[in-house]
Design an enzyme around this catalytic site. Structure first.
Site, PDB file in Angstrom:
ATOM      1  N   ASP A 202       8.793 -27.514  22.878  1.00 33.62           N
ATOM      2  CA  ASP A 202      10.408 -27.935  22.765  1.00 33.62           C
ATOM      3  C   ASP A 202      10.919 -27.605  23.573  1.00 33.62           C
ATOM      4  O   ASP A 202      11.210 -26.245  23.925  1.00 33.62           O
ATOM      5  CB  ASP A 202      11.329 -29.035  22.203  1.00 33.62           C
ATOM      6  CG  ASP A 202      12.089 -29.864  22.507  1.00 33.62           C
ATOM      7  OD1 ASP A 202      12.205 -30.848  23.003  1.00 33.62           O
ATOM      8  OD2 ASP A 202      13.113 -28.619  22.432  1.00 33.62           O
ATOM      9  N   GLU A 244       5.938 -28.770  26.651  1.00 29.44           N
ATOM     10  CA  GLU A 244       6.853 -29.845  27.307  1.00 29.44           C
ATOM     11  C   GLU A 244       7.794 -29.150  27.941  1.00 29.44           C
ATOM     12  O   GLU A 244       8.674 -28.487  28.216  1.00 29.44           O
ATOM     13  CB  GLU A 244       7.757 -29.798  25.963  1.00 29.44           C
ATOM     14  CG  GLU A 244       9.091 -31.648  26.943  1.00 29.44           C
ATOM     15  CD  GLU A 244      10.458 -31.630  26.956  1.00 29.44           C
ATOM     16  OE1 GLU A 244      10.820 -32.193  26.599  1.00 29.44           O
ATOM     17  OE2 GLU A 244      10.957 -30.561  25.696  1.00 29.44           O
TER      18      GLU A 244
HETATM   19  C1  NOJ Z   1      13.448 -32.235  24.575  1.00 29.58           C
HETATM   20  C2  NOJ Z   1      13.780 -33.368  24.048  1.00 29.58           C
HETATM   21  O1  NOJ Z   1      12.147 -34.623  24.234  1.00 29.58           O
HETATM   22  C3  NOJ Z   1      14.891 -34.147  23.645  1.00 29.58           C
HETATM   23  O2  NOJ Z   1      15.203 -35.667  23.219  1.00 29.58           O
HETATM   24  C4  NOJ Z   1      15.941 -33.610  23.138  1.00 29.58           C
HETATM   25  O3  NOJ Z   1      17.031 -33.972  22.929  1.00 29.58           O
HETATM   26  C5  NOJ Z   1      15.752 -32.155  23.597  1.00 29.58           C
HETATM   27  N1  NOJ Z   1      15.000 -31.324  24.059  1.00 29.58           N
HETATM   28  C6  NOJ Z   1      16.787 -31.074  23.074  1.00 29.58           C
HETATM   29  O4  NOJ Z   1      15.644 -30.621  22.592  1.00 29.58           O
END
Ligand code: NOJ
Length: 534
Positions: A202, A244
Site C-alpha cells: 500500500d 500500489e
Molecule cells: C490506499 C488504500 O487503497 C486506501 O484505501 C487507503 O485509505 C490509503 N492507501 C491509506 O492507507
C-alpha cells in the site's frame, strides 16, 4: 498448485473485503471462516488469486489501513488459525492469496506510536517523523483533500508535530530509521511463513521524505523496496509484490526496476481512460495512455482494474478531463470524493448490461492481469447514503433472504438500496440463470485462462478505420487473437486490413467464421477472435 514462478502473469485477481464478504458467526461482520465457506464460489468463477484487504487488528478508522498490530488478525475476522485454514483450503483449490501490506503508516493506536508520542527518549520515538514546525516538506501534496488540511498534526502528548500522508490517525513510519526498515522485513516474513503468496504493498511512493521534493518516488524508497524484494526472492521465491502507486506510467516504471523490485504494479491511469473511451464512444484516450506506457521487464506485469474499494480516482487525468469525468459520471451531489467518484461499476454504467460486459471485455483482454472487485461480477450497486468510501464496501449479496445471506445477525452496515438491492440482485439467482452477468464474466475468465496471449502476449492496435472501435491483436508465440470492442451506442462498420482477415474461432461463442474486409458490430458489442493458423 502449479509452481510456475510467473503465475501472476496469467492470473485473474479478486479483491475481497473480508468484513463485507460473508459472516460465519452471526456477529454482523464478515470473517475469514465466512470467506472460506465461499471459496467454492470463487473457484467456480475461475479466479486465480484473492487479494485480502487488511485483516489486521485496527481501530478501523481507515477500514483497516490503519494497523495497530502487524502480526495478528483482528478478532472481528477470526484468528491466525482461521487464516492458515483459509490459505490451506484456497491452495487446495489452486487459488493463491495475497494480502495488503501497509508499510507507509500505522494507526495512532499502534504500540509503537503510543510509545513514540509519550517519551522523547523512547527507542520508538524515531519510528515516526516528529518536528517542531509544520513547515517542512511543503512540496508534498495533500492526498485526502476532503478531510485533511495539512500533512502535519500537532500532538499534545509529544509536544511536536507528526507527519502523515493520509488521515491524521495514520502517522507515517520513519523509513530513515533502520529499526523501522527491519520491522517491516519481520512483518513480511511472518505472513510469508504462514503461507501468504505475496503482498499488495500500500501507498509505496511515500516511504521517504526529502526537503525540496514532492516526497514521492524518491531513490531511497526504491532502494528499500529492492531490498524487500531481494529478501523475498531469496527466501520465498514465487511470492509476489504488487505495487500500489497512483502515478503516471513513467513514474511507476521504476518500481519494476530491472525486474528486481516489484513483479506487479497497478496501472492507475488506464482506468479512467477506459471509462472516458466508453462515454465518448472513441478509443483515442486509451490509445494515448497505452502509447505513453513504457515497456516493463520480461518477468513483470501490470495489474489493471475497473473499480476497487476506493473512489474511482481521477488523479491521473488533466483538470479538464477530471471536470468532464465528474460531469459525466458524478452528476449528483455526494458522488464526488477527494479527486474521484465514489460509485460502483454497475451504477456508473447505468446498470446497462451491454456496457458492463463491454468494459469487462476490455479488462480481460488489455495487457496486464485483471483485478475484479468483489460483487462486480454480479453487477452490485452502491449506497451513497454511507459516508466516505463506505458506499462501495457494502455486504456481498448472496441471496434474497433477510440480510442477503451475508449474516444471520445484525449487519455492520446498510446494504445497497433500490433496484440493485439483494432482493433484485444476488449470487443465488445469477448462478441459476445461465444468461446472467455472473455467467458472462465466468465465461470470459474461462476463455482467458486457456489463452496465454492475454496474460503474456504483446499487444498491437489494429487500424479498423473507425475510431469507435477499440481493436487490437494479442499475440504470444503462434497464438494470435483479435479483440474488437464497439465503444459506441450505435452499430458500427469497420474495415479490417488484409493481414487481419482469415478464418477464426469466436472464443466466446465457439463459432468458426471467415472474417473478410468488412465487419459490423452491434452497439457495445465485443468479439474475441482467434486465428486458426495461430
Ligand atoms: C490506499 C488504500 O487503497 C486506501 O484505501 C487507503 O485509505 C490509503 N492507501 C491509506 O492507507
Amino acid at each position: 498448485m502449479i509452481q510456475d514462478k510467473l503465475w501472476y502473469k496469467d492470473a485473474v485477481f479478486y479483491q475481497v473485503s473480508v468484513r463485507a464478504f460473508k459472516d460465519s458467526n452471526g456477529d454482523g461482520f464478515g470473517d475469514l471462516r465466512g470467506l472460506q465457506q465461499k471459496l467454492d464460489y470463487l473457484s467456480l468463477l475461475g479466479i486465480d488469486c484473492i487479494w485480502l484487504m487488511p485483516i489486521y487488528p485496527s481501530p478501523l478508522r481507515d477500514d483497516g489501513y490503519d494497523i495497530s498490530d502487524y502480526c495478528n488478525v483482528a478478532a472481528l475476522y477470526g484468528n491466525l488459525d482461521d487464516l492458515k485454514s483459509l490459505v490451506g483450503s484456497a491452495h487446495a483449490l489452486g487459488i493463491r492469496i495475497i494480502m495488503d501490506l501497509v508499510l507507509n503508516h500505522t494507526s495512532d493506536e499502534h504500540a509503537w506510536f503510543k510509545a513514540s508520542r509519550s517519551d522523547r527518549n523512547s527507542p520508538y520515538r524515531d519510528y515516526y517523523i516528529w518536528s517542531d514546525t509544520d513547515q517542512k516538506y511543503r512540496d508534498a501534496r495533500i492526498i485526502f483533500l476532503d478531510t485533511e488540511d495539512s500533512n502535519w498534526t500537532w500532538d499534545e502528548k509529544a509536544g511536536q508535530y507528526f507527519w502523515h500522508r493520509f488521515y491524521s490517525s495514520q502517522p507515517d513510519l520513519n523509513f530513515d530509521s533502520p529499526a523501522v526498515q527491519d520491522e517491516i522485513f519481520k512483518v513480511a516474513r511472518f505472513w510469508l511463513e504462514l503461507g501468504i503468496d505475496g503482498f499488495r504493498a500500500d501507498a509505496v511512493p511515500y516511504l521517504f521524505e526529502r526537503e525540496g521534493t514532492s516526497c514521492e518516488n524518491l531513490p531511497e524508497t526504491h532502494a528499500y523496496l529492492k531490498r524487500l524484494r531481494l529478501f523475498m526472492e531469496k527466501e520465498f521465491p514465487g511470492r509476489i509484490l504488487l505495487c500500489e502507486a497512483n502515478q503516471w506510467p513513467e513514474d511507476v516504471r521504476p518500481y519494476f526496476g530491472n525486474g528486481d523490485e516489484f513483479q506487479m504494479g497497478f496501472h492507475f491511469p488506464i482506468m479512467p481512460r477506459i471509462f472516458m473511451s466508453l462515454k465518448k464512444g472513441r478509443a483515442d484516450d486509451l490509445r494515448e495512455i497505452l502509447g505513453r506506457t513504457p515497456p516493463i521487464p520480461e518477468d513483470c506485469q501490470w495489474c489493471i482494474f475497473l473499480r476497487n474499494h476506493d473512489e474511482l480516482t481521477l488523479e491521473m487525468v488533466s483538470p479538464e478531463e477530471r471536470k468532464w469525468m465528474w460531469e459525466q459520471y458524478a452528476p449528483e451531489p455526494g458522488m464526488k470524493l477527494n479527486l474521484g467518484i465514489r460509485r460502483r461499476l454497475a451504477p456508473l454504467l447505468d446498470n446497462d448490461r451491454r456496457k458492463i460486459e463491454l468494459i469487462n471485455s476490455m479488462l480481460f483482454t488489455l495487457p496486464g492481469s485483471p483485478v475484479l472487485y468483489y460483487g462486480d461480477e454480479i453487477g452490485m450497486g452502491d449506497n451513497l447514503d454511507l459516508p466516505d468510501r463506505n458506499g462501495v464496501r457494502t455486504p456481498m449479496q448472496w441471496d434474497d433472504t433477510p440480510n442477503a445471506g451475508f449474516t444471520a445477525g445484525k449487519p455492520f452496515t446498510e446494504f445497497v438500496k433500490g433496484d440493485l438491492d439483494y432482493r433484485h440482485l444476488n449470487v443465488k439467482s445469477q448462478l441459476l440463470d445461465q444468461n446472467s452477468l455472473f455467467h458472462g464474466i465466468k465465461k470470459m475468465i474461462g476463455v482467458r485462462r486457456q489463452h496465454p496471449a492475454f496474460g503474456r502476449g504483446e499487444m498491437q492496435w489494429v487500424d479498423t478505420g473507425n475510431p469507435a472501435i477499440a481493436g487490437y491483436l494479442r499475440r504470444y508465440n503462434r497464438e494470435r487473437i483479435l479483440v474488437l470492442n464497439n465503444l459506441s451506442e450505435s452499430q458500427q462498420n469497420l474495415t479490417l486490413p488484409a493481414e487481419h482477415q482469415g478464418s477464426v474461432v469466436d472464443l466466446l461463442s465457439d463459432d468458426s467464421q471467415l472474417i473478410k474486409s468488412s465487419l459490423s458490430l452491434q452497439p457495445y458489442a465485443y468479439l474475441w477472435l482467434k486465428y486458426d493458423n495461430g
